[in-house]
Structures are given as C-alpha cells and as structure tokens.
Design an enzyme around this catalytic site. Structure first.
Site, PDB file in Angstrom:
ATOM      1  CE  LYS A  14     -20.009  -5.093 -62.381  1.00 41.65           C
ATOM      2  NZ  LYS A  14     -20.771  -6.329 -62.623  1.00 41.65           N
ATOM      3  CG  ASN A  38     -20.058  -4.989 -67.728  1.00 42.92           C
ATOM      4  OD1 ASN A  38     -20.298  -4.381 -68.763  1.00 42.92           O
ATOM      5  ND2 ASN A  38     -20.124  -6.298 -67.650  1.00 42.92           N
ATOM      6  N   GLY A  54     -32.719 -13.288 -55.471  1.00 43.30           N
ATOM      7  CA  GLY A  54     -31.903 -12.077 -55.372  1.00 43.30           C
ATOM      8  C   GLY A  54     -32.518 -10.926 -56.128  1.00 43.30           C
TER       9      GLY A  54
END
Ligand code: ATR
Length: 277
Positions: A65, A86, A127
């Site tokens: 990506k 993407n 995350g």
C-alpha cells in the site's frame, strides 16, 4: 473485456476476487477481476504502467500500500494523509490512487448499526498502524470528538497525535477511557487465527459502547465474543472488507454496488471453509 485485479505478496488468500466477481455477475457486467501476485520490487513498475496494461485498475493489499502511494501519479487527500493507497484507477489516462479503508469501516458500522451516533462521542482505538490511522481519520471526519489510543509501540501513537492533532491522545488510564467511551475498536492483528490473542480487560467498559474488531478470521474474535457476553453491541471485521471494496468497483465499472446479506454470507462461508482446512 474490462479487467481489474488485486495485487499483493502473497495474494493467494485474498477474497477480493470473490467480492468483485459476485458484483460483476449480479450487475451483468462483462468484465473480470483477478488476483495477481506482484513481488515488492515490481509494484512501482506495475502501477506506473497500468494505463498500457490489460487492467483498468487494481486494489492493493499488504505489503504494497505504501509503495502504491509513491507510484501513482495522483493520490487524493485521504490517501495522502495515510501515505497508503488501496485502490488505483485511471482518470483521463492519469494513474490515480485513493484509500477506502476508513470509509469501509464507517459504512460497515452504519450498515450494521444504523442508529449508532458517532458525532461528539469518545473512542478507544487499540493499535497505531495503517488500519488504525485510516479508522482514526474517518472517525474524526464523522465528528468523533476524542480518540484515545493504546499500542505496544509508543512512538507510533505519538506519530498519530502529531498528524491528527488534539482530538487524539495517548491513554494513560485504560479503565477510565473504557468507562467513558462510546466506541472501542481493535485495529491490530491480535486475535486473528494463528496470531496471539488480544488481552484487554473490558469488564469496566461502558455498557452502551459499540465494540468493533477489524479481524474477520475468525468471523467473531474472542475479543468480540467477550464484549457480546457483557451485553455490548459488536461489529466484526468482515463488513469493513466488503464495504471498502465498493468505491473501487464504482470507479472501474461505473455502478455503485450493494453490500447485501447474500454477499456477506458468500464471503463468510469462504472464511469458514478456509478455517476447517
Ligand atoms: P496494519 O496496516 O494492518 O494496521 P501495521 O501497520 O503493521 O498493520 O500495524 C499493526 C498494528 O498491530 C500495530 O499497532 C502493532 O503494534 P506495534 O505498533 O507495536 O507494532 C499491532 N500488533 C501487531 N501484532 C501485535 C502483537 N502481537 N501485540 C501487540 N500489538 C500488535
């Protein structure tokens, strides 16, 4: 015949062909969507030569990506802030790139929980990688007010803070953050089959908070099962995969496709079949 594809390395497990070929058939479009294994050193060449290739566009998956972002002639604002592309398409022969991961997450949430309000809410994100960034950007665009992040590597949280500003903060007291949040999202690969599980105590979580996971193998992670047991509304990761595919299909083939229950079941069955093997 028009052709699009998904590129990655490896690519064997991609479900994008199943999704796009389902739509091509459904809308009676004479085209085909393939998967193409492209080695890292060939990604830039593949994308820069798209206009003269057999393909009218492509999806880009791990680990390409960021390279795709560098290789397109024009990246839009969303791809620019993520530094990752993407979806690649041609516009007036110019190779353009965008990123639909964030909108895929939002559309999946709205589809499954249409009455859920995001505006002025607080979120907790687990995350700080590419998926976290895409979701954080999209949540801020939707009017989410405060986003607390926890991550194994602290520097990545600080990078996101620098990029997105004061709406984003590093969580120091997780229990307080969970008690007051309206949305909790796992954006890491923890809990995915073959990976370590996500160990986060959520007993004190706001009982109305929506709990989401971007992992879809298994379709419901242990983390989501725990949240469901507590009585919280939950959102699995498969919806994001389906909804992120919508815009590419529309850009290449001119029809905005629908994410139906039938499509969900088709891909869910494939995920389950792979699990049994
Ligand atoms: P993606 O593009 O899918 O988000 P990524 O950019 O590599 O992939 O980010 C992966 C995220 O999962 C990161 O937040 C990573 O934590 P670090 O920033 O500390 O690397 C997190 N992650 C992956 N495996 C993990 C594990 N075993 N324990 C904790 N966090 C993990």
């Amino acid at each position: 015949m028009k052709k699009a594809c998904v590129i990655g390395w490896p690519i064997a497990h991609s479900r994008s062909p199943l999704i796009h070929n389902y739509w091509l058939k459904k809308y009676g479009i004479d085209a085909v969507y393939e998967k193409k294994a492209v080695e890292p050193e060939n990604v830039a060449h593949f994308i820069s030569n798209l206009a003269t290739s057999e393909f009218i566009g492509c999806n880009v998956t791990i680990p390409h990506k960021e390279t795709a972002f560098q290789a397109v002639a024009k990246a839009d604002e969303i791809a620019g802030r993520l530094g990752a592309v993407n979806t690649v398409y041609l516009k007036d022969s110019l190779i353009c790139g965008t990123n639909t991961d964030g909108e895929g997450f939002i559309a999946s949430l709205r589809h499954a929980h249409p009455a859920f309000a995001l505006k002025n809410r607080a979120a907790v994100i687990i995350g700080a990688g590419g998926a976290a960034k895409a979701i954080i950007g999209a949540l801020l665009d939707e009017g989410v007010k405060k986003i607390g992040i926890i991550n194994r590597t602290r520097e990545r949280i600080l990078d996101i803070q620098v990029q997105f500003g004061s709406g984003v903060y590093e969580i120091s007291e997780i229990n307080d953050a969970l008690k007051s949040c309206g949305l909790l999202v796992n954006t890491t690969s923890q809990g995915m089959e073959g990976q370590s599980s996500l160990e986060l105590k959520i007993q004190g979580l706001n009982p109305n908070a929506l709990v989401a996971d971007i992992v879809y193998t298994p379709l419901e992670t242990a983390f989501l099962a725990k949240a469901r047991q507590l009585g919280n509304p939950v959102l699995g990761g498969l919806g994001m995969l389906l909804h992120q595919a919508v815009r590419g299909f529309e850009l290449w083939f001119g029809v905005k496709p629908e994410v139906t229950a039938e499509l969900y079941e088709l891909i869910a069955a494939d995920v389950q079949k792979a699990q049994k093997q």
